[in-house]
Design a protein around this motif. Sequence first.
Motif, mmCIF file in Angstrom:
data_model
loop_
_atom_site.group_PDB
_atom_site.id
_atom_site.type_symbol
_atom_site.label_atom_id
_atom_site.label_comp_id
_atom_site.label_asym_id
_atom_site.label_seq_id
_atom_site.Cartn_x
_atom_site.Cartn_y
_atom_site.Cartn_z
ATOM 1 N N UNK A 50 -12.901 -7.913 4.968
ATOM 2 C CA UNK A 50 -13.757 -6.912 4.342
ATOM 3 C C UNK A 50 -12.908 -5.968 3.492
ATOM 4 N N UNK A 51 -13.494 -5.418 2.407
ATOM 5 C CA UNK A 51 -12.744 -4.478 1.565
ATOM 6 C C UNK A 51 -12.178 -3.326 2.391
ATOM 7 N N UNK A 52 -10.935 -2.952 2.083
ATOM 8 C CA UNK A 52 -10.223 -1.981 2.898
ATOM 9 C C UNK A 52 -9.588 -0.913 2.020
ATOM 10 N N UNK A 53 -9.735 0.345 2.449
ATOM 11 C CA UNK A 53 -9.102 1.460 1.756
ATOM 12 C C UNK A 53 -7.846 1.873 2.519
ATOM 13 N N UNK A 54 -7.062 2.742 1.919
ATOM 14 C CA UNK A 54 -5.820 3.209 2.546
ATOM 15 C C UNK A 54 -6.148 4.399 3.440
ATOM 16 N N UNK A 55 -5.751 4.388 4.707
ATOM 17 C CA UNK A 55 -6.023 5.521 5.598
ATOM 18 C C UNK A 55 -5.442 6.820 5.046
ATOM 19 N N UNK A 56 -6.086 7.930 5.378
ATOM 20 C CA UNK A 56 -5.681 9.228 4.837
ATOM 21 C C UNK A 56 -4.247 9.594 5.190
ATOM 22 N N UNK A 57 -3.775 9.121 6.333
ATOM 23 C CA UNK A 57 -2.424 9.482 6.767
ATOM 24 C C UNK A 57 -1.348 8.574 6.156
ATOM 25 N N UNK A 58 -1.774 7.570 5.393
ATOM 26 C CA UNK A 58 -0.840 6.620 4.801
ATOM 27 C C UNK A 58 -0.864 6.673 3.283
ATOM 28 N N UNK A 59 0.088 5.995 2.683
ATOM 29 C CA UNK A 59 0.108 5.767 1.244
ATOM 30 C C UNK A 59 0.588 4.338 1.024
ATOM 31 N N UNK A 60 0.396 3.829 -0.182
ATOM 32 C CA UNK A 60 0.763 2.447 -0.451
ATOM 33 C C UNK A 60 1.086 2.280 -1.922
ATOM 34 N N UNK A 61 1.771 1.216 -2.230
ATOM 35 C CA UNK A 61 2.019 0.845 -3.622
ATOM 36 C C UNK A 61 1.908 -0.665 -3.763
ATOM 37 N N UNK A 62 1.636 -1.089 -4.992
ATOM 38 C CA UNK A 62 1.542 -2.510 -5.305
ATOM 39 C C UNK A 62 2.920 -3.005 -5.714
ATOM 40 N N UNK A 63 3.527 -3.870 -4.926
ATOM 41 C CA UNK A 63 4.886 -4.314 -5.236
ATOM 42 C C UNK A 63 4.918 -5.322 -6.382
ATOM 43 N N UNK A 64 6.118 -5.569 -6.869
ATOM 44 C CA UNK A 64 6.347 -6.604 -7.883
ATOM 45 C C UNK A 64 6.988 -7.790 -7.175
ATOM 46 N N UNK A 65 6.255 -8.889 -7.080
ATOM 47 C CA UNK A 65 6.716 -10.013 -6.276
ATOM 48 C C UNK A 65 7.740 -10.874 -7.003
ATOM 49 N N UNK A 66 8.764 -11.262 -6.237
ATOM 50 C CA UNK A 66 9.808 -12.153 -6.740
ATOM 51 C C UNK A 66 9.733 -13.544 -6.121
ATOM 52 N N UNK A 67 9.243 -13.642 -4.889
ATOM 53 C CA UNK A 67 9.203 -14.942 -4.230
ATOM 54 C C UNK A 67 8.453 -14.889 -2.926
#
Length: 290
Positions: A50-67
Amino acid sequence: MRNLKVFFVLVLASVLFSCSDDDTILNSEPNLIVRFKFDPNQVRLNNIGQPSSIPAENAAQTPIFNGISAHYFELAPTAYTQLGNGTVLYHAPETDAGGNIAIDFDQAIVVDEGEAFLKIPLSQVAQGSYEYVRVSLSYQNFGVSILNNGINYDATVVSFVGFNTYLTTHYIGNNSFPVNGNRLQGYWAFALNDYPYAASGQSSGTTTVPNPIANTSPIPAGSCVVTGKFVNNLVINGTEKQDVEIELSLSINNSFEWNEVNFDGKYEPAAGENVVDMGLRGLIPSFRKN
């Protein structure tokens, strides 16, 4: 007469070459080819798909994948097919060198986006109609941004998300990480790209493993068997004359997540911000019959 003999020899050679070339084409067997795609805009899902949001106590970033690497690949006919009861087409080498059975990382296949991860003769794929793909991801290599003393640094992270991985010494660039043992799901290491600093640790949270058919076909705790549904069933009928290519589109949408201390949306390990999740956030498989 000599010129005539040369002419016939050249003609015969041309015919033989043409026949040999035709035989190669006729005898070449079509394959099932599996490739990965990393999509930063694909919907971000939770463990039950199911669609998921980031919890208020956390943060996130979209990484750049290498492998990336995977431990297991299976085609499942229906949502009721239990894990292992579908058509299992790949199971990576394992070892007990570290005690318990674990993925042998020294033998892992690590590929870039779009590179063929598996190439299997279609004659080895059971005929049938397949609705789902199940792939157990085991290793990720990606780039992230780290903030330290007000300065942003680029870093490379490696994340071992398989159920258990046996490691000798692994590397990020010139940085070595001697382990010589097993590491459970969530072990990670990182190194700054342009500065001599590296570290490793264990995720303090859980690894998200989206499985939209969790109610009918669950996966074992601690595994990383991501499940995705084809828009239209993949049908293998045994009459295929050309390759079938499967693309596994993985959501990397804010997939690198940590517990915030400074609440600025920046990853600051020196401030005590701990990684809580590095799981992929969804799988959308598709196929193409060439």
